[in-house]
Every structure is written in structure tokens, then in C-alpha cells.
Design a protein around this motif. Structure first.
Motif, mmCIF file in Angstrom:
data_model
loop_
_atom_site.group_PDB
_atom_site.id
_atom_site.type_symbol
_atom_site.label_atom_id
_atom_site.label_comp_id
_atom_site.label_asym_id
_atom_site.label_seq_id
_atom_site.Cartn_x
_atom_site.Cartn_y
_atom_site.Cartn_z
ATOM 1 N N HIS A 182 0.412 -16.604 9.417
ATOM 2 C CA HIS A 182 -0.836 -16.514 10.179
ATOM 3 C C HIS A 182 -0.941 -17.677 11.165
ATOM 4 O O HIS A 182 -1.318 -17.490 12.316
ATOM 5 N N ASP A 183 -0.606 -18.899 10.715
ATOM 6 C CA ASP A 183 -0.642 -20.064 11.608
ATOM 7 C C ASP A 183 0.311 -19.865 12.775
ATOM 8 O O ASP A 183 -0.006 -20.190 13.908
ATOM 9 N N ARG A 184 1.495 -19.336 12.504
ATOM 10 C CA ARG A 184 2.468 -19.103 13.552
ATOM 11 C C ARG A 184 1.945 -18.051 14.525
ATOM 12 O O ARG A 184 2.117 -18.163 15.731
ATOM 13 N N GLN A 185 1.291 -17.036 14.014
ATOM 14 C CA GLN A 185 0.762 -15.995 14.875
ATOM 15 C C GLN A 185 -0.311 -16.569 15.796
ATOM 16 O O GLN A 185 -0.352 -16.237 16.978
ATOM 17 N N ASP A 186 -1.186 -17.430 15.279
ATOM 18 C CA ASP A 186 -2.202 -18.066 16.128
ATOM 19 C C ASP A 186 -1.530 -18.869 17.239
ATOM 20 O O ASP A 186 -1.941 -18.820 18.392
ATOM 21 N N TRP A 187 -0.498 -19.625 16.879
ATOM 22 C CA TRP A 187 0.218 -20.428 17.859
ATOM 23 C C TRP A 187 0.869 -19.527 18.897
ATOM 24 O O TRP A 187 0.830 -19.819 20.091
ATOM 25 N N GLN A 188 1.445 -18.425 18.445
ATOM 26 C CA GLN A 188 2.097 -17.502 19.368
ATOM 27 C C GLN A 188 1.089 -16.856 20.299
ATOM 28 O O GLN A 188 1.359 -16.683 21.492
ATOM 29 N N VAL A 189 -0.077 -16.509 19.784
ATOM 30 C CA VAL A 189 -1.116 -15.900 20.621
ATOM 31 C C VAL A 189 -1.546 -16.884 21.701
ATOM 32 O O VAL A 189 -1.651 -16.533 22.879
ATOM 33 N N LYS A 190 -1.778 -18.135 21.323
ATOM 34 C CA LYS A 190 -2.181 -19.150 22.302
ATOM 35 C C LYS A 190 -1.082 -19.361 23.346
ATOM 36 O O LYS A 190 -1.359 -19.513 24.538
ATOM 37 N N ARG A 191 0.161 -19.356 22.896
ATOM 38 C CA ARG A 191 1.277 -19.535 23.824
ATOM 39 C C ARG A 191 1.360 -18.368 24.798
ATOM 40 O O ARG A 191 1.582 -18.550 25.998
ATOM 41 N N ARG A 192 1.187 -17.145 24.290
ATOM 42 C CA ARG A 192 1.219 -15.971 25.167
ATOM 43 C C ARG A 192 0.082 -16.010 26.177
ATOM 44 O O ARG A 192 0.271 -15.643 27.339
ATOM 45 N N GLU A 193 -1.114 -16.430 25.731
ATOM 46 C CA GLU A 193 -2.249 -16.526 26.658
ATOM 47 C C GLU A 193 -1.951 -17.527 27.761
ATOM 48 O O GLU A 193 -2.234 -17.268 28.932
ATOM 49 N N ARG A 194 -1.384 -18.682 27.388
ATOM 50 C CA ARG A 194 -1.055 -19.700 28.387
ATOM 51 C C ARG A 194 0.006 -19.178 29.353
ATOM 52 O O ARG A 194 -0.095 -19.364 30.572
ATOM 53 N N THR A 195 1.018 -18.500 28.807
ATOM 54 C CA THR A 195 2.080 -17.952 29.651
ATOM 55 C C THR A 195 1.511 -16.936 30.623
ATOM 56 O O THR A 195 1.847 -16.942 31.814
ATOM 57 N N ARG A 196 0.648 -16.059 30.140
ATOM 58 C CA ARG A 196 0.037 -15.047 31.016
ATOM 59 C C ARG A 196 -0.776 -15.713 32.128
ATOM 60 O O ARG A 196 -0.715 -15.317 33.291
ATOM 61 N N HIS A 197 -1.515 -16.765 31.761
ATOM 62 C CA HIS A 197 -2.325 -17.497 32.744
ATOM 63 C C HIS A 197 -1.425 -18.101 33.828
ATOM 64 O O HIS A 197 -1.722 -17.991 35.033
ATOM 65 N N LEU A 198 -0.326 -18.716 33.413
ATOM 66 C CA LEU A 198 0.588 -19.326 34.386
ATOM 67 C C LEU A 198 1.236 -18.272 35.274
ATOM 68 O O LEU A 198 1.411 -18.491 36.484
ATOM 69 N N ILE A 199 1.570 -17.128 34.705
ATOM 70 C CA ILE A 199 2.160 -16.051 35.507
ATOM 71 C C ILE A 199 1.149 -15.552 36.532
ATOM 72 O O ILE A 199 1.488 -15.301 37.695
ATOM 73 N N GLU A 200 -0.108 -15.417 36.121
ATOM 74 C CA GLU A 200 -1.147 -14.971 37.060
ATOM 75 C C GLU A 200 -1.325 -15.970 38.197
ATOM 76 O O GLU A 200 -1.482 -15.580 39.360
ATOM 77 N N LEU A 201 -1.288 -17.264 37.877
ATOM 78 C CA LEU A 201 -1.404 -18.282 38.928
ATOM 79 C C LEU A 201 -0.218 -18.214 39.887
ATOM 80 O O LEU A 201 -0.383 -18.329 41.104
ATOM 81 N N GLY A 202 0.984 -17.995 39.343
ATOM 82 C CA GLY A 202 2.157 -17.827 40.197
ATOM 83 C C GLY A 202 2.022 -16.604 41.080
ATOM 84 O O GLY A 202 2.432 -16.607 42.244
ATOM 85 N N GLY A 203 1.413 -15.548 40.543
ATOM 86 C CA GLY A 203 1.169 -14.342 41.329
ATOM 87 C C GLY A 203 0.251 -14.606 42.500
ATOM 88 O O GLY A 203 0.410 -13.999 43.578
ATOM 89 N N LEU A 204 -0.700 -15.514 42.323
ATOM 90 C CA LEU A 204 -1.597 -15.857 43.433
ATOM 91 C C LEU A 204 -0.832 -16.567 44.553
ATOM 92 O O LEU A 204 -1.103 -16.341 45.735
ATOM 93 N N VAL A 205 0.131 -17.390 44.169
ATOM 94 C CA VAL A 205 0.949 -18.072 45.174
ATOM 95 C C VAL A 205 1.740 -17.038 45.975
ATOM 96 O O VAL A 205 1.836 -17.117 47.206
ATOM 97 N N VAL A 206 2.261 -16.031 45.294
ATOM 98 C CA VAL A 206 3.009 -14.969 45.972
ATOM 99 C C VAL A 206 2.072 -14.133 46.824
ATOM 100 O O VAL A 206 2.379 -13.794 47.975
ATOM 101 N N LYS A 207 0.886 -13.795 46.265
ATOM 102 C CA LYS A 207 -0.079 -12.964 46.983
ATOM 103 C C LYS A 207 -0.530 -13.634 48.276
ATOM 104 O O LYS A 207 -0.753 -12.975 49.289
ATOM 105 N N ALA A 208 -0.642 -14.955 48.266
ATOM 106 C CA ALA A 208 -1.042 -15.692 49.461
ATOM 107 C C ALA A 208 0.117 -15.833 50.453
ATOM 108 O O ALA A 208 -0.036 -16.445 51.509
#
Length: 110
Positions: free
Chosen positions: A31-57
């Protein structure tokens, strides 16, 4: 009940408790690992979205994929947000950003 039977029953009970404790510990670790993985995935998704904004601009294309130039642009923008005209810059950039999102939302012309 004889002493041997009592000891055998106690050992069996101790074994069951030990197995149950190990299962609980593994479940908690998973369960602890799953929480860590969820947080990591959220951070990764956020960074990918920010990179997408750089491309979109179109900064990647306009800067010929020169990451130093792109970082320099972002550092310059951050410096502008630190000066006295922060609210004016934010308001201007927010309007431009909203217009860019709205332009992307329009269906393609036939």
C-alpha cells in the motif's frame, strides 16, 4: 490435554499469528508503495503537461529545439514575475494563454 499437546497447539497458534503478521506487513508495504507510485505518476503527468505547453507555444520549433534558449525564455519570464509589474504581466499572459487554448478548441475549418 497433555503438556505435549498444549505445546503443539501453542506452536501452531504462534505460526498462524506470525504468518498473519507477515501478510499484514506485506500488505502495508504494498500500500505504501502504491501511494508513492501514485504520487510519482501524478508528478510525471504534471511535468508532461508542462512540456506540452512548451510545444503548444511553438517554443521548441522557434528555438530550433535549443534547450538553453527555452530555459532562458522561462528564466526571463520568471524575472518579470519578480518585479513590480507582476500582476500586469500575469494578466497579459493569462489573456494570451486563454486565447491560445480557445483557438485550439475550435474545430478545423472545412
Amino acid at each position: 490435554m497433555t503438556l505435549v499437546q498444549a505445546l503443539t497447539a501453542s506452536r501452531a497458534a504462534l505460526r498462524r499469528v506470525t504468518v498473519a503478521r507477515h501478510r499484514l506487513q506485506l500488505s502495508q508495504a504494498r500500500h505504501d508503495r502504491q501511494d508513492w507510485q501514485v504520487k510519482r505518476r501524478e508528478r510525471t503527468r504534471h511535468l508532461i503537461e508542462l512540456g506540452g505547453l512548451v510545444v503548444k507555444a511553438e517554443l521548441v520549433t522557434l528555438a530550433d529545439d535549443d534547450r538553453a534558449v527555452i530555459l532562458g525564455l522561462l528564466v526571463e519570464a520568471a524575472a518579470k514575475l519578480r518585479d513590480d509589474d507582476r500582476e500586469r504581466h500575469l494578466s497579459l499572459w493569462r489573456r494570451r494563454g486563454r486565447r491560445a487554448f480557445e483557438m485550439d478548441a475550435l474545430p478545423p475549418a472545412d
